[in-house]
Design an enzyme around this catalytic site. Structure first.
Site, PDB file in Angstrom:
ATOM      1  N   HIS A  97      30.798  -8.349  64.940  1.00 14.85           N
ATOM      2  CA  HIS A  97      29.946  -7.632  65.884  1.00 14.85           C
ATOM      3  C   HIS A  97      28.859  -8.537  66.459  1.00 14.85           C
ATOM      4  O   HIS A  97      28.657  -8.605  67.681  1.00 14.85           O
ATOM      5  CB  HIS A  97      29.321  -6.442  65.148  1.00 14.85           C
ATOM      6  CG  HIS A  97      28.371  -5.616  65.941  1.00 14.85           C
ATOM      7  ND1 HIS A  97      28.713  -4.389  66.469  1.00 14.85           N
ATOM      8  CD2 HIS A  97      27.064  -5.820  66.269  1.00 14.85           C
ATOM      9  CE1 HIS A  97      27.666  -3.873  67.109  1.00 14.85           C
ATOM     10  NE2 HIS A  97      26.649  -4.721  66.987  1.00 14.85           N
ATOM     11  N   GLU A  98      28.154  -9.256  65.581  1.00 14.86           N
ATOM     12  CA  GLU A  98      27.050 -10.091  66.040  1.00 14.86           C
ATOM     13  C   GLU A  98      27.527 -11.295  66.843  1.00 14.86           C
ATOM     14  O   GLU A  98      26.866 -11.714  67.798  1.00 14.86           O
ATOM     15  CB  GLU A  98      26.184 -10.531  64.863  1.00 14.86           C
ATOM     16  CG  GLU A  98      25.523  -9.402  64.096  1.00 14.86           C
ATOM     17  CD  GLU A  98      24.695  -8.460  64.960  1.00 14.86           C
ATOM     18  OE1 GLU A  98      24.305  -8.854  66.086  1.00 14.86           O
ATOM     19  OE2 GLU A  98      24.444  -7.331  64.521  1.00 14.86           O
ATOM     20  N   HIS A 130      27.857 -10.223  70.330  1.00 17.32           N
ATOM     21  CA  HIS A 130      26.592 -10.317  71.068  1.00 17.32           C
ATOM     22  C   HIS A 130      26.296 -11.773  71.453  1.00 17.32           C
ATOM     23  O   HIS A 130      25.855 -12.048  72.577  1.00 17.32           O
ATOM     24  CB  HIS A 130      25.433  -9.800  70.215  1.00 17.32           C
ATOM     25  CG  HIS A 130      25.408  -8.324  70.037  1.00 17.32           C
ATOM     26  ND1 HIS A 130      25.539  -7.434  71.078  1.00 17.32           N
ATOM     27  CD2 HIS A 130      25.222  -7.560  68.914  1.00 17.32           C
ATOM     28  CE1 HIS A 130      25.441  -6.193  70.611  1.00 17.32           C
ATOM     29  NE2 HIS A 130      25.258  -6.243  69.311  1.00 17.32           N
TER      30      HIS A 130
END
Length: 312
Positions: free
Chosen positions: A228-229, A232
């Site tokens: 997920h990170e 980003h």
């Protein structure tokens, strides 16, 4: 409570700019129930949480205005690249900085670090589900650093600028990952590629040490906080960015979603006037690790373009 809240809360949205698609239509009886808009937070980080009461650093959730500004800067950076072929890099070098306490807490074994890299490669190649896009991105561990410091381990967010400045390796195309103990409910957070030029030594991803594979974090120890990170770090917003209001997360093939998912509510449709059920199995949601399966083709294109614009 303000509108742009965390997991399990409804996102109240400000009016859209002139000419934009009309913001979501209120359901019967909903008039006057929207939450007030959050005051602007500091941009530069996007977080993943397991607890709606988590202390999220630097705003964590982007306001619609902040997301719009990131997208504007992205589109401007693409202008000189028009007509050029854009491709994912063959391998993204990764430096993992393991920060631990003197009593051994947080001293992530190398095997779990290696497993995290394997999770990233499987996720970004579309290997967790039949609907997953192969983004073309692959990751290769180039170094693991280890720092024993009680203060840094237990109070990472307070000292993050100093920690990252001292430990950061490489340039815009090197993924720096920092593991430590984060606040209650906070799983991780990341910088965006648009911010690299202004603060290169603050670029990277921060993960709670127990979210790496096998870390024991209930519901979140398969390594997809890392997935997920890194999403980003490569330019993606949360799938629930902007709620039911246009332009959502700025990706055409991820359905609109009023609020972050918690657990694995497959089949939820929080924006019934928009096409498709909520993308609760997308890696850019807040669902449990075991629920997450894929990035979309649109997300894959967007991260390739971000790479060309800011990291290549």
């Amino acid at each position: 409570m303000c509108g742009l809240a965390l997991t399990g809360t409804v996102a109240g949205l400000p009016p859209e700019p002139a000419g934009a698609e009309t913001a979501r239509t209120l359901a019967p009886g909903e008039e006057g129930s929207l939450l007030e808009e959050c005051p602007p937070g500091r941009a530069g980080q996007a977080a993943r949480v397991s607890d709606p009461d988590a202390a999220v650093p630097e705003g964590g959730e982007l306001t619609p205005q902040q997301a719009e500004d990131y997208d504007r800067r992205f589109r401007e950076a693409l202008v000189p690249l028009r007509g050029q072929e854009m491709q994912a890099p063959r391998n993204v070098p990764v430096v993992v900085h393991v920060i631990s306490a003197e009593d051994g807490r947080g001293d992530v074994p190398q095997a779990r670090v290696d497993d995290q890299i394997e999770v990233l490669n499987t996720a970004f190649s579309g290997g967790y589900g039949t609907d997953g896009a192969d983004t073309g991105f692959r990751f290769e561990l180039s170094e693991t650093t280890r720092t024993v410091n009680d203060t840094w381990f237990t109070r990472f967010d307070e000292y993050r600028d100093t920690i990252r400045a001292e430990l950061h390796r490489g340039g815009a195309g090197t993924l720096n990952v920092y593991t430590a103990q984060l606040g209650t409910g906070l799983l991780g957070y990341s910088s965006f590629p648009q911010d690299y030029e202004a603060a290169p030594d603050q670029d990277g991803v921060v993960l709670a040490h127990d979210t790496l594979p096998g870390g024991g974090r209930d519901g979140f120890d398969l390594g997809h906080t890392g997935t997920h990170e890194v999403g980003h770090w490569l330019g993606l917003f949360h799938t629930f960015q902007n709620g039911c209001a246009s332009p959502g997360d700025y990706v055409d093939d991820t359905p609109y979603e009023r609020e972050a998912a918690s657990g694995c509510p497959v089949g939820r449709d929080s924006c019934p006037r928009k096409k498709g059920d909520d993308p609760v199995t997308n890696f850019m949601n807040y669902s449990d690790d075991g629920c997450m399966t894929h990035f979309t083709e649109g997300q894959a294109r967007r991260i390739v373009e971000h790479w060309a614009a800011f990291r290549s």
